[in-house]
Design a protein around this motif. Structure first.
Motif, PDB file in Angstrom:
ATOM      1  N   LEU A 109       0.831  -1.205   0.000  1.00  0.00           N
ATOM      2  CA  LEU A 109       0.000   0.000   0.000  1.00  0.00           C
ATOM      3  C   LEU A 109       0.866   1.255   0.000  1.00  0.00           C
ATOM      4  CD1 LEU A 109      -2.844   1.321   0.268  1.00  0.00           C
ATOM      5  CD2 LEU A 109      -2.480   1.224   2.754  1.00  0.00           C
ATOM      6  N   ARG A 110       1.883   1.262   0.841  1.00  0.00           N
ATOM      7  CA  ARG A 110       2.771   2.436   0.902  1.00  0.00           C
ATOM      8  C   ARG A 110       3.491   2.658  -0.423  1.00  0.00           C
ATOM      9  NH1 ARG A 110       4.498   1.369   6.878  1.00  0.00           N
ATOM     10  NH2 ARG A 110       3.166   2.900   7.903  1.00  0.00           N
ATOM     11  N   GLU A 111       3.931   1.574  -1.044  1.00  0.00           N
ATOM     12  CA  GLU A 111       4.611   1.698  -2.332  1.00  0.00           C
ATOM     13  C   GLU A 111       3.668   2.285  -3.377  1.00  0.00           C
ATOM     14  OE1 GLU A 111       6.626  -1.130  -5.744  1.00  0.00           O
ATOM     15  OE2 GLU A 111       6.569  -1.855  -3.684  1.00  0.00           O
ATOM     16  N   TRP A 112       2.447   1.775  -3.431  1.00  0.00           N
ATOM     17  CA  TRP A 112       1.478   2.276  -4.400  1.00  0.00           C
ATOM     18  C   TRP A 112       1.135   3.739  -4.125  1.00  0.00           C
ATOM     19  CZ3 TRP A 112      -3.939   3.421  -3.913  1.00  0.00           C
ATOM     20  CH2 TRP A 112      -4.557   3.682  -5.144  1.00  0.00           C
ATOM     21  N   MET A 113       0.924   4.069  -2.839  1.00  0.00           N
ATOM     22  CA  MET A 113       0.581   5.448  -2.479  1.00  0.00           C
ATOM     23  C   MET A 113       1.730   6.400  -2.836  1.00  0.00           C
ATOM     24  SD  MET A 113      -2.528   5.470  -1.297  1.00  0.00           S
ATOM     25  CE  MET A 113      -2.795   6.840  -0.193  1.00  0.00           C
ATOM     26  N   ALA A 114       2.960   5.942  -2.671  1.00  0.00           N
ATOM     27  CA  ALA A 114       4.109   6.771  -3.051  1.00  0.00           C
ATOM     28  C   ALA A 114       4.138   6.986  -4.561  1.00  0.00           C
ATOM     29  CB  ALA A 114       5.404   6.134  -2.573  1.00  0.00           C
ATOM     30  N   GLN A 115       3.815   5.950  -5.319  1.00  0.00           N
ATOM     31  CA  GLN A 115       3.814   6.062  -6.787  1.00  0.00           C
ATOM     32  C   GLN A 115       2.782   7.063  -7.283  1.00  0.00           C
ATOM     33  OE1 GLN A 115       3.245   2.129  -8.357  1.00  0.00           O
ATOM     34  NE2 GLN A 115       5.372   1.530  -8.020  1.00  0.00           N
ATOM     35  N   ILE A 116       1.663   7.176  -6.569  1.00  0.00           N
ATOM     36  CA  ILE A 116       0.628   8.117  -7.013  1.00  0.00           C
ATOM     37  C   ILE A 116       0.768   9.474  -6.327  1.00  0.00           C
ATOM     38  CG2 ILE A 116      -0.973   6.264  -7.610  1.00  0.00           C
ATOM     39  CD1 ILE A 116      -2.568   7.002  -5.046  1.00  0.00           C
ATOM     40  N   SER A 121      -0.093  10.295   3.231  1.00  0.00           N
ATOM     41  CA  SER A 121      -1.336   9.886   3.891  1.00  0.00           C
ATOM     42  C   SER A 121      -1.194   8.548   4.618  1.00  0.00           C
ATOM     43  CB  SER A 121      -2.496   9.826   2.896  1.00  0.00           C
ATOM     44  OG  SER A 121      -2.265   8.844   1.920  1.00  0.00           O
ATOM     45  N   VAL A 122      -0.173   7.762   4.289  1.00  0.00           N
ATOM     46  CA  VAL A 122       0.057   6.493   4.988  1.00  0.00           C
ATOM     47  C   VAL A 122       1.427   6.488   5.679  1.00  0.00           C
ATOM     48  CG1 VAL A 122      -1.542   5.043   3.695  1.00  0.00           C
ATOM     49  CG2 VAL A 122       0.759   5.411   2.814  1.00  0.00           C
ATOM     50  N   ALA A 123       1.857   7.682   6.094  1.00  0.00           N
ATOM     51  CA  ALA A 123       3.115   7.782   6.839  1.00  0.00           C
ATOM     52  C   ALA A 123       2.971   7.052   8.172  1.00  0.00           C
ATOM     53  CB  ALA A 123       3.460   9.247   7.079  1.00  0.00           C
ATOM     54  N   VAL A 124       4.094   6.666   8.741  1.00  0.00           N
ATOM     55  CA  VAL A 124       4.090   5.910   9.997  1.00  0.00           C
ATOM     56  C   VAL A 124       3.322   6.685  11.063  1.00  0.00           C
ATOM     57  CG1 VAL A 124       5.542   4.925  11.806  1.00  0.00           C
ATOM     58  CG2 VAL A 124       6.253   4.776   9.422  1.00  0.00           C
ATOM     59  N   TYR A 175      -6.225   1.324  10.275  1.00  0.00           N
ATOM     60  CA  TYR A 175      -5.930   2.765  10.292  1.00  0.00           C
ATOM     61  C   TYR A 175      -5.339   3.215   8.951  1.00  0.00           C
ATOM     62  CZ  TYR A 175      -3.647   7.175  11.269  1.00  0.00           C
ATOM     63  OH  TYR A 175      -3.238   8.475  11.195  1.00  0.00           O
ATOM     64  N   TYR A 176      -4.312   2.494   8.486  1.00  0.00           N
ATOM     65  CA  TYR A 176      -3.659   2.877   7.231  1.00  0.00           C
ATOM     66  C   TYR A 176      -4.595   2.715   6.032  1.00  0.00           C
ATOM     67  CZ  TYR A 176       0.726   3.065   9.839  1.00  0.00           C
ATOM     68  OH  TYR A 176       1.719   3.385  10.728  1.00  0.00           O
ATOM     69  N   MET A 177      -5.408   1.678   6.047  1.00  0.00           N
ATOM     70  CA  MET A 177      -6.355   1.480   4.952  1.00  0.00           C
ATOM     71  C   MET A 177      -7.386   2.605   4.919  1.00  0.00           C
ATOM     72  SD  MET A 177      -5.305  -1.105   3.269  1.00  0.00           S
ATOM     73  CE  MET A 177      -6.647  -1.594   2.223  1.00  0.00           C
ATOM     74  N   GLN A 178      -7.856   3.035   6.095  1.00  0.00           N
ATOM     75  CA  GLN A 178      -8.794   4.157   6.145  1.00  0.00           C
ATOM     76  C   GLN A 178      -8.160   5.421   5.593  1.00  0.00           C
ATOM     77  OE1 GLN A 178      -9.890   4.172  10.315  1.00  0.00           O
ATOM     78  NE2 GLN A 178     -11.866   3.210   9.863  1.00  0.00           N
ATOM     79  N   LYS A 179      -6.882   5.647   5.902  1.00  0.00           N
ATOM     80  CA  LYS A 179      -6.186   6.828   5.398  1.00  0.00           C
ATOM     81  C   LYS A 179      -6.037   6.765   3.877  1.00  0.00           C
ATOM     82  CE  LYS A 179      -5.260   9.301   8.989  1.00  0.00           C
ATOM     83  NZ  LYS A 179      -5.766  10.663   9.092  1.00  0.00           N
ATOM     84  N   ALA A 180      -5.862   5.573   3.361  1.00  0.00           N
ATOM     85  CA  ALA A 180      -5.649   5.408   1.920  1.00  0.00           C
ATOM     86  C   ALA A 180      -6.954   5.310   1.137  1.00  0.00           C
ATOM     87  CB  ALA A 180      -4.810   4.149   1.661  1.00  0.00           C
TER      88      ALA A 180
END
Length: 189
Positions: A109-116, A121-124, A175-180
């Protein structure tokens, strides 16, 4: 920045994995000795996780490569230790699957979010840090598998802590999924 002091410390965590696993295949060592060696190595290498970040900031040696490698090393170390613990019947396979599955899912998820361009939004978050802290205490307790200082049954404490870590793992994933989710919804249309 490939071979800075902090990055070399991160590499040691990756190198440690076969050493920690290998201790349990070393002929002639008693189980208690294997447990003590594996626990000691895990604790030392887990401390390098904090220390490499501290040194990167203190020595002004932070790098994009180090920022990438650090969580990879942590995840390898935790996953390898969990697999050893499952093999030794000290952790239930479902708990290990929850923890390892979350690591794979959130890393992806973090990799994909970084690519877009939405990586922030999914920072630690604190719940993720708490999850990691509980894991890093539970795992050495479970590796040790005995009485510590004649008073602490590490098997019992480790079992409770790894269960708490699994709950925190699910919580942090939600939590991270909700942010994403807003980005996911926007991209799926």
């Amino acid at each position: 920045m490939f071979f800075t002091i902090p990055t070399l410390m991160t590499w040691t965590r990756i190198v440690a994995i076969p050493l920690i696993v290998g201790v349990y295949y070393w002929p002639g060592l008693s189980m208690a000795t294997q447990n003590l060696i594996a626990t000691s190595m895990f604790v030392v290498f887990a401390i390098t996780d904090w220390l490499d970040g501290y040194l990167a900031r203190k020595l002004n040696q932070a790098s994009a490569f180090g920022a990438f490698l650090d969580p990879v090393a942590d995840k390898f170390l935790v996953c390898a230790a969990l697999l050893v613990l499952v093999h030794m019947h000290r952790v239930h396979v479902l708990i290990a699957l929850v923890i390892i599955g979350r690591e794979i899912a959130i890393s992806s998820l973090r990799e994909w979010m970084a690519q877009i361009g939405a990586g922030k939004s999914v920072a630690v978050h604190m719940v993720g840090k708490l999850k990691t802290t509980v894991q890093m205490v539970a795992i050495p307790f479970l590796l040790y598998d005995g009485m510590l200082f004649g008073a602490i049954d590490t098997r019992d404490w480790g079992a409770v802590l790894i269960l708490i870590a699994a709950v925190l793992t699910i919580w942090s994933m939600v939590y991270y999924m909700q942010k994403a989710l807003p980005e996911i919804r926007a991209r799926v249309k």
